[in-house]
Design a protein around this motif. Structure first.
Motif: not given
Length: 423
Positions: A285-309
């Motif tokens: 299950i893919v939570l997100d697509t992140i471009y590395l050049q947009d990252l700060a030194e550290s971050q904590s991200l929260r995701y609601t797990v998407p469910m297959p139909e």
């Protein structure tokens, strides 16, 4: 010797003549039969035994009038049918129906009903004649109707396949409506069906016959009791269970690669429940697509797990996943550039940058970023889309020749003036 040979020849000729006569007789018989059957249309008869009588409106109009059939509901009729051989040959006897209408009954007691013979759709009714019937009317006894609703119990037998999960059993209907005289219904407590789920790997749905029981759990057999439905549909949802890893898709660019990234996902995987056919195709299950050049030194991200139909999480507490990302050895720097290269200038024209300076943000390994200066960045504007004179805003390409671990953040453009050369 010659005489015997002549005798054999004569015998063979006689045998051949007899065979020819037999074949000719058969062909003649077939021709006569075909003529009689198609041109003369010969009628034949056939008998159909024990056709059950259907009582239309029994559970609707008759029941709404507070009446029910006490006897005669199990009547069967024998018919002798007459019609063309071709029609009777293609007649499916099991599809012949005898229907008696009860909607006109308004009183209790013995009643006589007329009936209708209904043939399959592929048969013209006028082509078949009822030559004889074992009875030309249906005699029934009608009594006052009492109604009782009883619960339905389902006994599940067998065990579903290992690694699968069963959900709550569903019965349709959930209550069984019974019709009978009051005394016949007094001791009826419940109905029971049995559902076998042995080895099931998917949802089990079956139409089941039921058995009535009294309050002492003793089976009841009483033909005077009529049910509103003959079968109970039992459905036991059977789901597959699968542990699936969670994933982040990272997009690398020069100066921002996974070599400088450390990350974790909590939880790392979730347990899905769903149909086997669906879960077999779910491997992550893919939570997100992140471009590395947009990252700060550290971050904590929260995701609601998407469910297959059609799937859900076995443990509701795992519905939110936390992604922690740490980037090391990477820095950013803004560099001012005041030299621009112009390429593909239209023939017969000349171009001059109007923009005097650009502030370019670069990102990459700290050791390389610190050494960068404006003269090491190359800014190029492509004027191939310009066809005439004027002032134009055009995008530029920013490169850092010789740098392996440096990338450009953002997009940039400059203003150029295009004109004819001075005479």
């Amino acid at each position: 010797m010659e005489k015997n040979k002549k005798e054999r020849t004569t015998a063979d000729a006689e045998q051949s003549r007899k065979i020819f006569l037999v074949i000719g007789s058969i062909l003649a018989a077939i021709a006569i039969w075909f003529y009689v059957d198609t041109v003369k249309i010969t009628n034949v008869t056939t008998t159909v035994h024990n056709i059950p009588v259907e009582f239309a409106s029994e559970n609707t109009v008759l029941a709404d009038n507070g009446l029910m059939l006490l006897s005669g509901y199990d009547t069967t009729i024998d018919l002798r049918l007459k019609g063309p051989r071709k029609v009777l040959w293609k007649l499916n006897k099991e599809q012949i129906r005898i229907v008696a209408d009860t909607s006109k009954i308004s009183d209790t007691g013995i009643q006589s009903l007329r009936y209708e013979v209904i043939f399959p759709d592929n048969v013209q009714p006028n082509s078949i004649q009822v030559e004889y019937a074992s009875s030309y009317s249906i005699t029934v006894t009608v009594g006052e109707l009492d109604t009782k609703e009883i619960p339905i119990h389902c006994e599940v037998t067998g065990k579903i396949a290992d690694g699968f999960l069963s959900e709550e059993l569903v019965l349709d209907p959930v209550q069984l409506v019974l019709h009978a005289q009051r005394d016949d219904l007094l001791n009826v407590a419940y109905a029971k069906v049995k559902l076998d789920v042995s080895g099931a790997q998917k949802t089990v749905t079956k139409a089941l016959e039921f058995q009535l029981y009294d309050y002492n759990d003793i089976p009841i057999k009483n033909e005077k009791i009529r049910a509103a439905t003959k079968l109970i549909q039992a459905t036991l949802p059977v789901k597959s269970v699968k542990k699936v890893p969670l994933k982040i898709n990272f997009v690398e660019v020069p100066g921002s690669t996974m070599a400088q990234v450390d990350y974790s996902i909590d939880p790392a995987a979730v347990v899905l429940v769903g149909d086997k056919d669906i879960l077999d195709s779910v491997n992550e299950i893919v939570l997100d697509t992140i471009y590395l050049q947009d990252l700060a030194e550290s971050q904590s991200l929260r995701y609601t797990v998407p469910m297959p139909e059609g799937c859900y999480l076995k443990d509701d507490s795992e519905q939110v996943a936390t992604v922690t990302i740490v980037v090391s050895g990477i820095s950013e720097k803004t560099i001012t550039v005041n030299q621009f290269a112009l390429e593909n200038v239209p023939e017969g024209l000349e171009a001059t940058p109007v923009t005097e300076r650009l502030d370019i943000t670069v990102r990459g390994l700290a050791s390389e970023i610190e050494a960068l200066t404006g003269d090491k960045l190359q800014i190029t504007a492509n004027l191939s889309e310009i066809t005439g004179e004027g002032s134009f805003t055009v995008p530029v390409t920013v490169t850092v020749p010789g740098a392996q671990n440096v990338g450009i953040k953002g997009t940039y453009q400059i203003i150029v003036n295009v004109s004819k050369p001075a005479a």
